[in-house]
Design a protein around this motif. Structure first.
Motif, PDB file in Angstrom:
ATOM      1  N   VAL A  12       0.855  -1.338   0.074  1.00 25.41           N
ATOM      2  CA  VAL A  12      -0.026   0.038   0.115  1.00 25.41           C
ATOM      3  C   VAL A  12       0.944   1.366  -0.137  1.00 25.41           C
ATOM      4  CG1 VAL A  12      -1.820   1.220   1.321  1.00 25.41           C
ATOM      5  CG2 VAL A  12      -1.899  -1.232   1.159  1.00 25.41           C
ATOM      6  N   ILE A  13       0.869   1.809  -0.952  1.00 25.19           N
ATOM      7  CA  ILE A  13       1.631   3.290  -1.306  1.00 25.19           C
ATOM      8  C   ILE A  13       0.907   4.481  -1.427  1.00 25.19           C
ATOM      9  CG2 ILE A  13       3.385   4.292  -2.671  1.00 25.19           C
ATOM     10  CD1 ILE A  13       3.702   1.502  -3.641  1.00 25.19           C
ATOM     11  N   THR A  14       1.195   5.207  -0.209  1.00 21.05           N
ATOM     12  CA  THR A  14       0.510   6.649  -0.312  1.00 21.05           C
ATOM     13  C   THR A  14       1.163   8.028  -0.814  1.00 21.05           C
ATOM     14  OG1 THR A  14      -0.914   5.992   1.554  1.00 21.05           O
ATOM     15  CG2 THR A  14      -0.689   8.323   1.389  1.00 21.05           C
ATOM     16  N   ILE A  15       0.559   8.560  -1.811  1.00 19.01           N
ATOM     17  CA  ILE A  15       1.285   9.752  -2.251  1.00 19.01           C
ATOM     18  C   ILE A  15       0.679  11.141  -1.593  1.00 19.01           C
ATOM     19  CG2 ILE A  15       1.852  10.771  -4.519  1.00 19.01           C
ATOM     20  CD1 ILE A  15       2.154   8.256  -5.714  1.00 19.01           C
ATOM     21  N   SER A  16       1.613  11.748  -1.202  1.00 20.16           N
ATOM     22  CA  SER A  16       1.286  12.999  -0.304  1.00 20.16           C
ATOM     23  C   SER A  16       2.104  14.172  -0.708  1.00 20.16           C
ATOM     24  CB  SER A  16       1.224  12.538   1.065  1.00 20.16           C
ATOM     25  OG  SER A  16       0.733  13.390   2.045  1.00 20.16           O
ATOM     26  N   SER A  17       1.673  15.219  -0.163  1.00 21.57           N
ATOM     27  CA  SER A  17       2.794  16.451  -0.463  1.00 21.57           C
ATOM     28  C   SER A  17       2.771  17.560   0.629  1.00 21.57           C
ATOM     29  CB  SER A  17       2.355  16.970  -1.813  1.00 21.57           C
ATOM     30  OG  SER A  17       0.867  17.567  -1.617  1.00 21.57           O
ATOM     31  N   GLY A  18       1.654  17.568   1.385  1.00 19.71           N
ATOM     32  CA  GLY A  18       1.424  18.953   1.828  1.00 19.71           C
ATOM     33  C   GLY A  18       0.923  20.001   1.286  1.00 19.71           C
ATOM     34  N   LYS A  19       1.466  20.707   0.312  1.00 20.88           N
ATOM     35  CA  LYS A  19       1.178  21.698  -0.328  1.00 20.88           C
ATOM     36  C   LYS A  19       0.224  21.151  -1.788  1.00 20.88           C
ATOM     37  CE  LYS A  19       2.982  25.582  -3.635  1.00 20.88           C
ATOM     38  NZ  LYS A  19       1.627  26.121  -3.491  1.00 20.88           N
ATOM     39  N   GLY A  20      -0.831  21.938  -2.080  1.00 20.27           N
ATOM     40  CA  GLY A  20      -1.711  21.508  -2.877  1.00 20.27           C
ATOM     41  C   GLY A  20      -1.217  21.803  -4.567  1.00 20.27           C
ATOM     42  N   GLY A  21      -1.585  20.772  -5.552  1.00 16.77           N
ATOM     43  CA  GLY A  21      -1.309  21.382  -6.943  1.00 16.77           C
ATOM     44  C   GLY A  21       0.147  20.914  -7.363  1.00 16.77           C
ATOM     45  N   VAL A  22       0.887  20.074  -6.323  1.00 18.32           N
ATOM     46  CA  VAL A  22       2.417  19.817  -6.836  1.00 18.32           C
ATOM     47  C   VAL A  22       2.311  18.603  -7.690  1.00 18.32           C
ATOM     48  CG1 VAL A  22       3.185  20.967  -4.877  1.00 18.32           C
ATOM     49  CG2 VAL A  22       2.961  18.355  -5.021  1.00 18.32           C
ATOM     50  N   GLY A  23       1.290  17.758  -7.936  1.00 17.34           N
ATOM     51  CA  GLY A  23       1.282  16.765  -8.934  1.00 17.34           C
ATOM     52  C   GLY A  23       1.049  15.261  -8.217  1.00 17.34           C
ATOM     53  N   LYS A  24       0.424  15.288  -7.087  1.00 16.99           N
ATOM     54  CA  LYS A  24       0.020  14.019  -6.326  1.00 16.99           C
ATOM     55  C   LYS A  24      -0.802  12.969  -7.377  1.00 16.99           C
ATOM     56  CE  LYS A  24      -2.036  16.043  -2.989  1.00 16.99           C
ATOM     57  NZ  LYS A  24      -1.292  17.573  -3.199  1.00 16.99           N
ATOM     58  N   THR A  25      -1.677  13.804  -7.956  1.00 14.45           N
ATOM     59  CA  THR A  25      -2.804  12.909  -8.536  1.00 14.45           C
ATOM     60  C   THR A  25      -2.129  12.234  -9.919  1.00 14.45           C
ATOM     61  OG1 THR A  25      -4.605  14.010  -7.661  1.00 14.45           O
ATOM     62  CG2 THR A  25      -4.978  13.114  -9.540  1.00 14.45           C
ATOM     63  N   THR A  26      -1.365  13.363 -10.473  1.00 10.43           N
ATOM     64  CA  THR A  26      -0.701  12.997 -11.811  1.00 10.43           C
ATOM     65  C   THR A  26       0.256  11.654 -11.552  1.00 10.43           C
ATOM     66  OG1 THR A  26      -0.681  15.348 -12.432  1.00 10.43           O
ATOM     67  CG2 THR A  26       0.905  13.912 -13.444  1.00 10.43           C
ATOM     68  N   ARG A  64     -12.956  15.178  -5.940  1.00  2.46           N
ATOM     69  CA  ARG A  64     -12.437  14.014  -6.718  1.00  2.46           C
ATOM     70  C   ARG A  64     -11.764  14.435  -8.059  1.00  2.46           C
ATOM     71  NH1 ARG A  64     -17.864  11.224  -9.005  1.00  2.46           N
ATOM     72  NH2 ARG A  64     -18.134  10.027  -7.102  1.00  2.46           N
ATOM     73  N   ASN A  65     -10.720  13.930  -8.271  1.00  2.00           N
ATOM     74  CA  ASN A  65      -9.813  14.429  -9.487  1.00  2.00           C
ATOM     75  C   ASN A  65      -9.295  13.130 -10.465  1.00  2.00           C
ATOM     76  OD1 ASN A  65      -9.914  16.728 -10.325  1.00  2.00           O
ATOM     77  ND2 ASN A  65      -8.534  17.539  -8.515  1.00  2.00           N
ATOM     78  N   LEU A  66      -9.169  12.116  -9.513  1.00  2.00           N
ATOM     79  CA  LEU A  66      -8.048  11.145 -10.090  1.00  2.00           C
ATOM     80  C   LEU A  66      -8.838  10.313 -11.348  1.00  2.00           C
ATOM     81  CD1 LEU A  66      -5.566   9.351  -9.954  1.00  2.00           C
ATOM     82  CD2 LEU A  66      -6.590   7.986  -8.192  1.00  2.00           C
ATOM     83  N   ASP A  67     -10.282  10.520 -11.110  1.00  2.00           N
ATOM     84  CA  ASP A  67     -11.199   9.882 -12.144  1.00  2.00           C
ATOM     85  C   ASP A  67     -10.923  10.326 -13.521  1.00  2.00           C
ATOM     86  OD1 ASP A  67     -12.271  12.009 -11.097  1.00  2.00           O
ATOM     87  OD2 ASP A  67     -14.354  11.532 -11.501  1.00  2.00           O
ATOM     88  N   VAL A  68     -10.935  11.829 -13.717  1.00  2.00           N
ATOM     89  CA  VAL A  68     -10.701  12.545 -15.047  1.00  2.00           C
ATOM     90  C   VAL A  68      -9.293  12.535 -15.344  1.00  2.00           C
ATOM     91  CG1 VAL A  68     -12.564  14.109 -14.934  1.00  2.00           C
ATOM     92  CG2 VAL A  68     -10.423  14.830 -13.666  1.00  2.00           C
ATOM     93  N   VAL A  69      -8.238  12.568 -14.415  1.00  2.00           N
ATOM     94  CA  VAL A  69      -6.855  12.164 -15.075  1.00  2.00           C
ATOM     95  C   VAL A  69      -6.833  10.745 -15.643  1.00  2.00           C
ATOM     96  CG1 VAL A  69      -4.533  12.208 -14.350  1.00  2.00           C
ATOM     97  CG2 VAL A  69      -6.357  13.797 -13.147  1.00  2.00           C
ATOM     98  N   MET A  70      -7.585   9.780 -14.801  1.00  2.00           N
ATOM     99  CA  MET A  70      -7.387   8.485 -15.742  1.00  2.00           C
ATOM    100  C   MET A  70      -8.439   8.099 -16.746  1.00  2.00           C
ATOM    101  SD  MET A  70      -6.730   6.125 -12.286  1.00  2.00           S
ATOM    102  CE  MET A  70      -6.438   4.747 -13.036  1.00  2.00           C
ATOM    103  N   GLY A  71      -9.084   9.425 -16.923  1.00  2.00           N
ATOM    104  CA  GLY A  71     -10.131   8.993 -18.091  1.00  2.00           C
ATOM    105  C   GLY A  71     -11.316   8.133 -17.628  1.00  2.00           C
ATOM    106  N   LEU A  72     -11.717   8.053 -16.471  1.00  2.00           N
ATOM    107  CA  LEU A  72     -12.692   7.093 -16.173  1.00  2.00           C
ATOM    108  C   LEU A  72     -13.912   7.655 -15.450  1.00  2.00           C
ATOM    109  CD1 LEU A  72     -10.361   4.479 -14.413  1.00  2.00           C
ATOM    110  CD2 LEU A  72     -11.442   4.228 -16.611  1.00  2.00           C
ATOM    111  N   GLU A  73     -14.214   9.077 -15.730  1.00  2.00           N
ATOM    112  CA  GLU A  73     -15.193   9.754 -15.103  1.00  2.00           C
ATOM    113  C   GLU A  73     -16.810   9.296 -15.491  1.00  2.00           C
ATOM    114  OE1 GLU A  73     -13.068  11.026 -17.135  1.00  2.00           O
ATOM    115  OE2 GLU A  73     -13.933  12.329 -18.639  1.00  2.00           O
ATOM    116  N   ASN A  74     -16.769   8.840 -16.575  1.00  2.00           N
ATOM    117  CA  ASN A  74     -17.945   8.336 -16.940  1.00  2.00           C
ATOM    118  C   ASN A  74     -18.463   6.829 -16.533  1.00  2.00           C
ATOM    119  OD1 ASN A  74     -18.600  10.864 -18.408  1.00  2.00           O
ATOM    120  ND2 ASN A  74     -17.501   9.910 -20.123  1.00  2.00           N
ATOM    121  N   ARG A  75     -17.613   6.193 -15.782  1.00  2.00           N
ATOM    122  CA  ARG A  75     -18.061   4.917 -15.563  1.00  2.00           C
ATOM    123  C   ARG A  75     -18.321   4.769 -13.961  1.00  2.00           C
ATOM    124  NH1 ARG A  75     -14.068   1.148 -19.279  1.00  2.00           N
ATOM    125  NH2 ARG A  75     -14.408   2.276 -20.896  1.00  2.00           N
TER     126      ARG A  75
END
Ligand SMILES: Nc1ncnc2c1ncn2[C@@H]1O[C@H](COP(=O)(O)OP(=O)(O)OP(=O)(O)O)[C@@H](O)[C@H]1O
Ligand SMILES: [Mg+2]
Lengths: 83, 267
Positions: B5-19, B45-56
């Motif tokens: 289990v790997i968590t991606i974190s950052s503190g500051k927003g917008g640095v590229g976690k979801t990417t 929610r954002n990971l869905d659009v970045v992965m192209g799965l928002e419609n499912r």
């Protein structure tokens, strides 16, 4: 340095971050560090003769561990007795 | 199987976690691993659009936790890779709908089924972040070569140390080699020296990343993209392969030192 004698911005960023991170990590503000220094000088002066104006106290870091480094020059070797 | 289990974190927003989550997950799936990504950013929610799965999307993370659906039903299969799944965040709830122990329970249910579980942490160091790190075997901290991002990364690293988590590894994202060369951007070496943790990847600033998220196709799938290459290398390093760091800065000598520092400081 650039043509205007200014530091390039990466250098400023690094130096500023070094100071900020020390204080973030230790919860020690520059003002607190100053008063710590004054108190140290006072305590040590009770036992030995030191050159108060040359005392240096800094926080150094190695990886993520930090240490307080005090450089306290002693004046000549004339012994004095306590009390 | 026992998933990491790997968590991606950052503190500051917008640095590229979801990417980073989307790309590293895709890169591992391309190599045949079975991967589940959990969007931990409830309400944003954002990971869905970045992965192209928002419609499912039918069910989300909170539906699973509150028992409205089975875990399987909330796992959306990727369009390109059969063994890549997304569990989306709830959009209409807030972070208090999930607790750290909910996340741990959910991940324990996934562990026997897959190779990797990735959790996309929200920005900040509050509840959502706590939820995201609770089940983590490893945390990857993303930062940018920029003062506020580095400072916030240091806070997060400090919290992880206090929690006695395994020491996190760093992803330095959006490095601009030209700016570093003219000494107007912190170099990878500077950031590593400041943060004092192990490096797992340096991702260059790359417009393909934005093109990729526009299309919902992470750049890791683009063999020509430099950022894509960097994310594929991170995936390999997670698997324990030794992959040399790409010389983005092209400064002789510098790279050797970074390769050494990347091994992590023992202090
Ligand atoms: N290497 C890169 N090159 C160019 N653009 C990038 C790169 N990495 C991320 N971006 C862009 O930066 C923006 C923020 O990225 P992302 O959404 O992944 O950050 P985040 O840390 O998840 O943000 P948040 O804290 O809001 O969840 C996006 O527009 C993304 O496309
Ligand atoms: Mg995000």
């Amino acid at each position: 340095m650039n043509w205007f004698g200014q530091k390039r911005s990466a250098q400023s960023a690094k130096e500023r971050l070094q100071l900020v991170l020390i204080h973030d990590r230790t919860d020690l503000t520059p003002a607190e560090l100053d008063s710590l220094k004054d108190e140290l000088i006072e305590v040590i002066s009770r036992h030995v003769d030191i050159d108060a104006s040359a005392v240096q106290i800094d926080v150094e870091h190695d990886g993520r561990s930090q240490r307080l480094i005090a450089d306290i020059p002693l004046r000549s070797v004339t012994r004095r007795r306590a009390g | 199987m026992t998933a990491q289990v790997i968590t991606i974190s950052s503190g500051k927003g917008g640095v590229g976690k979801t990417t980073a989550v989307a790309n590293i997950a895709v890169a591992l799936a391309m190599d045949g691993a079975k991967v589940v990504c959990i969007d931990g950013d409830i309400g944003l929610r954002n990971l869905d659009v970045v992965m192209g799965l928002e419609n499912r999307i039918v069910y989300d993370l909170v539906d699973v936790i509150e028992g409205r659906c089975k875990l399987r039903q909330a796992m959306i299969r990727d369009k390109h890779y059969n063994e890549l799944y997304l569990i989306p965040a709830a959009q209409t709830r807030d972070k208090s709908a999930v607790s750290p122990s909910d996340m741990t329970r959910l991940c324990n249910e996934l562990r026997p089924e897959v190779d990797y579980v990735f959790i996309d942490s929200p920005a900040g160091i509050e509840r959502g972040f706590r939820n995201a790190i609770a089940p983590a075997d490893r945390v990857l901290v993303v930062t940018n070569p920029e003062v506020s991002a580095v400072r916030d990364a240091d806070r997060v690293i400090g919290i992880l140390e206090a929690e006695e988590k395994r020491s996190p590894a760093l992803i330095l994202n959006r490095l601009n080699p030209a700016l570093v060369k003219q000494h107007d951007m912190l170099s990878a070496e500077d950031v590593l020296d400041l943060l004092g943790i192990q490096l797992i990847g340096i991702v260059p600033e790359d417009e393909n990343v934005i093109v990729g998220s526009n299309r919902g196709v992470p750049v890791a799938q683009d063999s020509k993209s430099r950022a894509g290459q960097a994310f594929r290398n991170i995936a390999k390093r997670l698997k324990g392969e030794e992959v040399p760091f790409i010389d983005l800065e092209k400064q002789p000598g510098l790279w050797d030192r970074i390769q050494k520092m990347a091994g992590g400081r023992k202090a």
